[in-house]
Write an enzyme that holds these catalytic residues in place. Structure first.
Site, PDB file in Angstrom:
ATOM      1  N   LYS A 198      29.776 -47.059   6.571  1.00  9.96           N
ATOM      2  CA  LYS A 198      30.107 -46.312   5.344  1.00  9.96           C
ATOM      3  C   LYS A 198      29.795 -44.827   5.518  1.00  9.96           C
ATOM      4  O   LYS A 198      28.640 -44.428   5.588  1.00  9.96           O
ATOM      5  CB  LYS A 198      29.328 -46.835   4.140  1.00  9.96           C
ATOM      6  CG  LYS A 198      29.941 -46.250   2.862  1.00  9.96           C
ATOM      7  CD  LYS A 198      29.015 -46.170   1.687  1.00  9.96           C
ATOM      8  CE  LYS A 198      28.231 -44.907   1.558  1.00  9.96           C
ATOM      9  NZ  LYS A 198      28.992 -43.694   1.204  1.00  9.96           N
ATOM     10  N   GLU A 272      16.618 -43.383   9.542  1.00  6.03           N
ATOM     11  CA  GLU A 272      16.476 -41.996  10.020  1.00  6.03           C
ATOM     12  C   GLU A 272      16.531 -41.130   8.777  1.00  6.03           C
ATOM     13  O   GLU A 272      17.589 -40.986   8.173  1.00  6.03           O
ATOM     14  CB  GLU A 272      17.636 -41.618  10.954  1.00  6.03           C
ATOM     15  CG  GLU A 272      17.760 -42.467  12.194  1.00  6.03           C
ATOM     16  CD  GLU A 272      16.800 -42.055  13.291  1.00  6.03           C
ATOM     17  OE1 GLU A 272      16.056 -41.069  13.105  1.00  6.03           O
ATOM     18  OE2 GLU A 272      16.791 -42.726  14.332  1.00  6.03           O
ATOM     19  N   CYS A 306      18.598 -32.403   9.347  1.00  9.38           N
ATOM     20  CA  CYS A 306      17.367 -33.141   9.029  1.00  9.38           C
ATOM     21  C   CYS A 306      16.181 -32.584   9.811  1.00  9.38           C
ATOM     22  O   CYS A 306      15.061 -32.581   9.329  1.00  9.38           O
ATOM     23  CB  CYS A 306      17.555 -34.610   9.336  1.00  9.38           C
ATOM     24  SG  CYS A 306      18.240 -34.866  10.979  1.00  9.38           S
ATOM     25  N   GLU A 403      11.775 -31.210   1.339  1.00  5.07           N
ATOM     26  CA  GLU A 403      12.979 -30.892   2.093  1.00  5.07           C
ATOM     27  C   GLU A 403      14.000 -30.203   1.170  1.00  5.07           C
ATOM     28  O   GLU A 403      14.320 -30.721   0.111  1.00  5.07           O
ATOM     29  CB  GLU A 403      13.589 -32.176   2.649  1.00  5.07           C
ATOM     30  CG  GLU A 403      14.754 -31.911   3.562  1.00  5.07           C
ATOM     31  CD  GLU A 403      15.385 -33.192   4.089  1.00  5.07           C
ATOM     32  OE1 GLU A 403      15.601 -34.124   3.301  1.00  5.07           O
ATOM     33  OE2 GLU A 403      15.679 -33.231   5.292  1.00  5.07           O
TER      34      GLU A 403
END
Ligand code: NAP
Ligand code: MG
Length: 493
Positions: A198, A272, A306, A403
């Protein structure tokens, strides 16, 4: 007289800084459909809900195509196709034959690299220089690398009888759409699994292009299925009872939801997740190179990375110089059209992500950090954010802990090695870190003490299919890339 006018014009141009002429990449060779269906069992099929959603170009806000939204029924159909292909074809095929298909996919990506690069930049907003030189070549290289492992698994895991897991459900984010698809598909196929993938809602187009290419490669139907949609489509895949393994790349928040959803089942999981990497500059570092490394680490791909070096730690004695050089460099970064070959910083991926970034910038200001942004002009339409930095940041500021996933750097200073190790590790995340110094001993010392999956020394954001990648702490678990990237798709005696 005329000479004076010309001199005046040149002086003015010089004082304003000179700029490059536009160098847009052509889109003539790109073939896109107006509407994309789901790729199930080797064919494009309409979604049972008959629902489609638009995918937009974040640099222009124009709709590029409509994409099918897979519901529970469609996900079930895709999982059934993957199971059938696993039982009847893929698990029975000699590994060397499997490898040939993966090689073929790698070669087809190379052949169509230019088209993939342009579509990636149109759908996601990243500069063509990056999609052309980083994303697409790396994606092809992942398929090449893992194709080579397909018939060598017993050498990779001697005396352990490696066997595939079965059907893998794979969910990927929008920041490296084709590359993340390659990171997921290549090791899963090489180890003999079949897949339902997906892509992210805002960047489905290169995955759908890949579906066309997979169909053309002759890969047996059902080995790879691609279901587009939003979070609910991903959730349906996670909770499907006949999926043996979930591989997820995305936010820590969704990663935790997935872990809760699979608790108590037999599903294998790799996650992850997010990061808040420390990029550490010592006074003995080559400062000009370090400044380029900082720029590459956080402004590269609009900070949608990331492992972005979003926390900068500079040794106090050189802090003033580094910040000055960095501000000077920020002024020269070219922000704008992702398809222009000179562009350094492209468009923010979506209106939603732009709002998140703006909220964090406002928060950083209200927390008392000192704000600086590049003075560059921004295009009228589209989602844009100037390269930005905060100085005077302290450890407790939220902009130093959370983040942001945008071109926003928070800068702190340090005096001693032990101080910077404590500060760098003081975050819930642990995906990556960077160290800049002239001393090998410092690199070894810090490299061992950083609680981070990847530690770069005197460079940043370098990737290679042979190197494992993955996180510590809330950045997730499991490794992708390298020999280590095979294990999560295998079971052993
Ligand atoms: P996200 O919101 O977690 O989405 C990631 C994927 O999960 C998307 O395909 C998303 O679909 C889907 N999803 C959303 N809700 C779900 C649910 N309840 N169940 C199953 N799937 C669901 O993350 P993002 O904002 O797209 O991506 C940015 C994040 O990814 C950042 O935190 C970044 O650090 C992380 N990231 C990590 C790595 C790594 O290797 N560690 C690499 C790249 C990015 P929709 O997009 O359609 O909502
Ligand atoms: Mg898009």
């Amino acid at each position: 007289m005329l000479k004076n006018k010309e001199q005046e014009r040149l002086a003015l141009e010089f004082s304003q800084g000179w700029s490059y002429a536009p160098a847009p990449e052509s889109t003539d060779h790109v073939q896109l459909q107006e509407r994309y269906s789901l790729f199930i069992d080797g064919k494009f099929v309409a979604p049972s809900s008959k629902k489609y959603f638009p995918t937009v170009n974040p640099a222009t806000e124009q709709v590029i195509a409509e994409v099918a939204e897979a519901g529970k029924k469609d996900v079930d159909k895709a999982v059934k196709a993957a199971r059938k292909a696993y039982d009847e074809v893929w698990s029975k095929m000699p590994a060397s034959e499997r490898g040939k298909y993966i090689f073929r996919i790698a070669r087809l990506i190379q052949e169509r690299a230019r088209e993939f690069a342009v579509i990636e930049s149109m759908d996601g907003g990243k500069p063509i220089r990056e999609s052309r030189d980083v994303d697409i070549p790396l994606a092809a290289n992942h398929f090449f690398y893992y194709a080579g492992w397909a018939d060598k698994l017993s050498y990779a895991f001697p005396n352990r009888r490696p066997r595939p897991v079965g059907v893998a459900g794979q969910i990927i984010p929008w920041n490296f759409p084709l590359l993340m698809a390659a990171w997921k598909l290549a090791p899963a196929l090489a180890t003999g699994n079949t897949v339902v993938l997906k892509p992210a809602e805002t960047t489905p187009l290169t995955a759908l292009k890949l579906a066309e290419l997979i169909r053309d490669s002759g890969l047996p139907p059902g080995v790879v299925n691609i279901v587009t949609g939003a979070g609910a489509t991903g959730a349906a895949l996670v909770s499907h009872p006949d999926v043996d393994k979930i591989a997820f790349t995305g936010s820590t928040e969704v990663g935790k939801m997935i872990q809760r959803a699979v608790a108590g089942t037999n599903k294998k999981v790799t996650l992850e997740l997010g990061g808040k990497a420390a990029n550490i500059i010592f006074e003995d570092a080559p400062l000009d190179q370090a400044v380029e490394g900082i720029v590459n680490g956080i402004y590269f791909n609009q900070g949608h990375v990331c492992c972005a070096g979003s926390r900068l730690f500079v040794q106090e004695s050189v802090a003033h110089t580094v910040v000055r050089k960095l501000k000077d460099r920020l002024k020269t970064l070219i922000v704008g059209d992702p398809l222009d070959k000179n562009t350094d910083v492209g468009a923010i991926n979506s209106a939603g992500q732009l709002k998140t970034i703006r909220d964090y910038i406002a928060l950083g200001k209200s927390e008392g950090a000192e704000f600086y942004e590049s003075p560059c002009a921004l295009p009228q339409a589209g989602y844009w954010c100037r390269p930005t930095l905060f100085t005077g940041v302290s450890q407790s500021h939220r902009i130093a802990q959370e983040e942001i996933f945008g071109p926003v750097l928070s800068i702190q200073t340090f005096r001693t090695v032990s101080e910077v190790i404590d500060k760098a590790n003081n975050t819930p995340y642990g995906l990556s870190a960077g160290i800049w110094t002239d001393k090998g001993s410092k690199i070894f010392n810090l490299g061992q003490q950083m609680r981070a999956g990847v530690v770069w020394a005197n460079t940043y954001n370098k990737f290679d299919p042979t190197s494992p990648f993955g996180g510590y702490k809330e950045s997730g678990f499991g490794r992708e890339g390298g020999l280590q990237g095979l294990a999560p798709y295998l079971q052993f005696d």
